[in-house]
Design an enzyme around this catalytic site. Structure first.
Site, PDB file in Angstrom:
ATOM      1  N   LYS A 253      37.317  52.329  34.366  1.00 48.73           N
ATOM      2  CA  LYS A 253      37.443  53.788  34.535  1.00 48.73           C
ATOM      3  C   LYS A 253      36.509  54.572  33.608  1.00 48.73           C
ATOM      4  O   LYS A 253      35.304  54.564  33.803  1.00 48.73           O
ATOM      5  CB  LYS A 253      38.909  54.210  34.333  1.00 48.73           C
ATOM      6  CG  LYS A 253      39.822  53.729  35.485  1.00 48.73           C
ATOM      7  CD  LYS A 253      41.179  54.398  35.371  1.00 48.73           C
ATOM      8  CE  LYS A 253      42.173  53.891  36.386  1.00 48.73           C
ATOM      9  NZ  LYS A 253      42.276  54.755  37.549  1.00 48.73           N
TER      10      LYS A 253
ATOM     11  N   THR B 268      28.490  36.780  40.270  1.00 45.52           N
ATOM     12  CA  THR B 268      27.077  37.106  40.463  1.00 45.52           C
ATOM     13  C   THR B 268      26.623  38.225  39.522  1.00 45.52           C
ATOM     14  O   THR B 268      25.687  38.056  38.750  1.00 45.52           O
ATOM     15  CB  THR B 268      26.803  37.531  41.921  1.00 45.52           C
ATOM     16  OG1 THR B 268      27.143  36.443  42.778  1.00 45.52           O
ATOM     17  CG2 THR B 268      25.334  37.878  42.120  1.00 45.52           C
TER      18      THR B 268
END
Lengths: 482, 482
Positions: free
Chosen positions: A327, A351
């Site tokens: 956030k 990834t």
């Protein structure tokens, strides 16, 4: 009727947000004609025109944003410092070339981490693992705790052939029956691991397979906390006792608790607070039983409680083994103690492993927080907000008790908060919905949480004059509520 | 020794990547003195200086990148079209103000979706849900399948009170014992739900609790596929039979299969292919048994197989119920059929739900793919690459059989691929590691997958002349390998 607050408004030192608007400005009801209303969508926004604490919608309505994209906008919309960062040609490459950060980080990434996440590392933690969002942060934090727990259990020896072969087909001992303890009312995300520790609303969990993991009661305290210290301490003791019982019970069941996860303030679940003493005791129980202690600061972190991390209010040197965030930090991730580092590369991996462009923004956000002393500002605005909410509660109640019964008693006396991370409770869900919609049409964006709470989640640049502006409008809404 | 290929090099029509370098250029071994080697980190990169198919490291080594950040860079480094997008002041706000996309999308987001993701929607799908990464995409796709399955089961009636109350504490019937079927060798991510369907390497799964979900065998085919059609068809029939048996078995166990998830080519698990006929039959089995069919195109999607989606090679109008993506698409997410739409808002939800700045890049990537006919280029480069790999296999073998035994038989005759999504197998893991390191020091970046495969994952701008450049260097490495 709001004399105390109106007086304050002219006497306190004012700091301005100089790039924003001077107030809400409503042209239509919201959602307006240009917003299509589909699924969960509230309305469509014009982010180009939004500034500071003000969110502008497609119909040109300008609203004071006290919800900030579910608490994820740290220093308001279109902050000049962030726009400037974008205009620096040296930064372009970071946006255009997203690396596989775990294997091929940019040359500058260690410095970016030092300037950003590591400069605000929780006490006792010098390591951080970035991730793309809050759920991935918690999922990987849980994995780190499982890995740590099993390594401890096998004396840091090499896993057996049976471990290796059984894990490939999801079976024990390779995939062990370990558990994470969570609390009723908790919210830790919605992916399957996180969701097994989330217990705030049925709609999040219905129809999704889960794990048989222990769920402890979170203290149900009475507010204001100072007035009910003894009752609240008893309630917390009850919950802590249950925590220990559950740890023992799940160990006996053959599903030992590898870690305990908790929010410093249960946010989505209804802004439920607990005392520093509760968290200190819980941390000790975790240590005593050999469970890792994971503090989920996804919503509380980043300064909104008046300290950078909410757990700093506990006053501990060693508050946790893992602290997760997302956030307002703009990137997800988690800090961890050295021993929670996975023993091998590629055990905690994916990834992207985060996004360096978000760290770039975060560095600048932290600069602004420091330069403008925003934590002190939050503490000051938070005091004004909470005092204002107390006054509103009393104000409405006074009316009710003085037989001005055309206004029902709407607020139920549970105003609470730390910094600007505040909430109030409304008599019922329908009234809450009605108040939230009325506030929006008056240019105030708020959010709900729990069964009947309204949560306040402004940006860190929400000043005292914003508080007063909000309180005046909100008072009008409550006064006119039927 | 590479006459066939060298001849081709001068006769085929060449398209150039005009913003990149003219070849590898190595100054040190890699990792060089300025790269710190920690955990999984290969080396540190200079992304500012990287161009097109060439990745530059901090020591100034310039490498032809045939791995592209684990297959996640669609059109090379610092593509001028993407840099230009960054210099457009109208786009700044999208980077600076990340919205909670599920509730407060930007005005332009529906158009951005139409221009980007929806313009390449798989056959039969008009809906897409964005997510931040591949794991979150699959986690939420699984949830969508569970929700769909249970709604079907309860005749789309309101959930019972027992459903609602039990789900809050992780118990059935609210959290039902449903399962997702996956395949041995599969990789679908590493968060707890995804991980229960991942079966490629023990290191991913060890010590993490999992679900008792059915795991079917993935066909182990012989290559080149055309030479072994009969054996391969038998092997596929065996696997399909096992799929049906497992569906029945898990239904009898009380853990019915809500969905089947599969990659069109198992990537991380070793570049395992199956025939279009296998996938068509599997899709039919899923339909017959009332299971949703989820095609995970996180690694195969985005054009690298010579079609935008690998499942297009199956030639079906109705290839799947869900198709998930990430990596080259720059944003995560999944497409789904109408009936897989959750019945209520907030069932599939999180704070960010993706990132509009990634969709902005994707729109431009898709423009470049169309403008430069990159799918045709990939098909052409892919043919050259696969032919080159076939020649290498034969070449090395010939040497071995003609008693030039100072070179061992390194390649095991399993060259395979679709588009540039190619792989070869090496005799053993140690040899593979050695070859990968040698290639890197000669300026060629490659990745491994499975137990002994080398995978090729170039960007879509990898042209035939890059193929020849690679093959010449790779041939030298193999020839000199001891």
């Amino acid at each position: 009727m709001f004399n105390g607050l109106l007086n304050q408004r002219t006497t306190v030192p004012q700091t301005q947000v100089d790039f924003e608007y001077d107030g809400p400005c409503m042209k239509t009801s919201v959602p307006g004609p240009r917003s299509q209303n589909v699924g969960a969508i509230n309305f469509f926004c014009n982010y180009e025109e939004s500034r500071g604490n003000y969110l502008v919608d497609v119909d040109g309505n300008r609203m004071l944003d006290v919800y900030t994209q579910i608490s994820s906008i740290p220093i308001g919309y279109n902050h000049p410092a962030l726009l400037k960062l974008m205009s620096n040609p040296n930064n372009l490459s970071t946006f255009v070339n997203r690396p596989a950060l775990g294997i091929l980080p940019p040359e500058t990434f260690p410095d970016t981490l030092t300037d950003s996440l590591l400069s605000v590392a929780p006490s006792g933690m010098t390591r951080v693992q970035t991730m793309a969002c809050g759920s991935c942060s918690n999922e990987n934090a849980y994995k780190a705790m499982f890995i740590w727990y099993k390594n401890k259990e096998r004396g840091h020896n090499t896993p057996s052939d049976e471990d290796v072969s059984t894990c490939m087909v999801n079976q024990a001992p390779g995939c062990p029956d370990l558990s994470i303890m969570s609390f009723m009312g908790a919210f830790h995300g919605r992916t399957l691991g996180c969701l097994a520790t989330t217990h705030s609303k049925a709609i999040h969990k219905l129809d999704v397979p889960s794990f048989d993991w222990p769920i402890a009661p979170f203290p149900r305290l009475r507010y204001p906390l100072e007035q009910f210290t003894r009752e609240n301490a008893q309630e917390e003791a009850r919950c802590l006792e249950e925590v220990e019982d559950l740890i023992v019970k799940w160990r006996q069941k053959g599903k030992p608790v590898a870690g305990i996860v908790i929010e410093p303030i249960q946010a989505e679940g209804g802004d439920n607070h607990a005392s520093p003493n509760f968290f200190r005791s819980l941390r000790n129980i975790a240590r005593k039983h050999g469970c890792a202690f994971h503090v989920d600061e996804v919503q509380t972190g980043g300064g909104c409680t008046g300290k950078f991390w909410a757990h700093e209010h506990w006053g501990m040197d060693d508050p946790a083994d893992i602290v997760s965030f997302s956030k307002k930090l703009l990137t997800g991730g988690y800090y961890h103690k050295d021993e929670l580092q996975a023993d091998k590369a590629y055990r905690i991996f994916n990834t992207w492993m985060g996004d360096p462009s978000k760290n770039l923004f975060l560095s600048e956000v932290l600069n602004v927080i420091r330069r403008e002393s925003l934590l002190e500002e939050v503490a000051r605005s938070g005091r004004a907000l909470l005092n204002g909410l107390y006054e509103l509660q009393v104000c409405i109640r006074k009316r009710a008790t003085s037989f001005t019964i055309i206004y029902p008693s709407i607020l139920t006396g549970r105003a609470r908060g730390q910094g600007t991370f505040c909430a109030i409770d409304v008599c019922d869900d329908a009234t809450r919905t009605s108040i939230l919609l009325k506030a929006r049409n008056k240019g105030i964006l708020l959010g709900g949480c729990g069964e009947r709470s309204i949560r306040f989640r402004p940006a860190l640049i929400f000043k005292e004059y914003h508080v007063h502006l909000f309180l005046n409008i909100f008072n009008d809404i409550l006064a006119k509520h039927k």
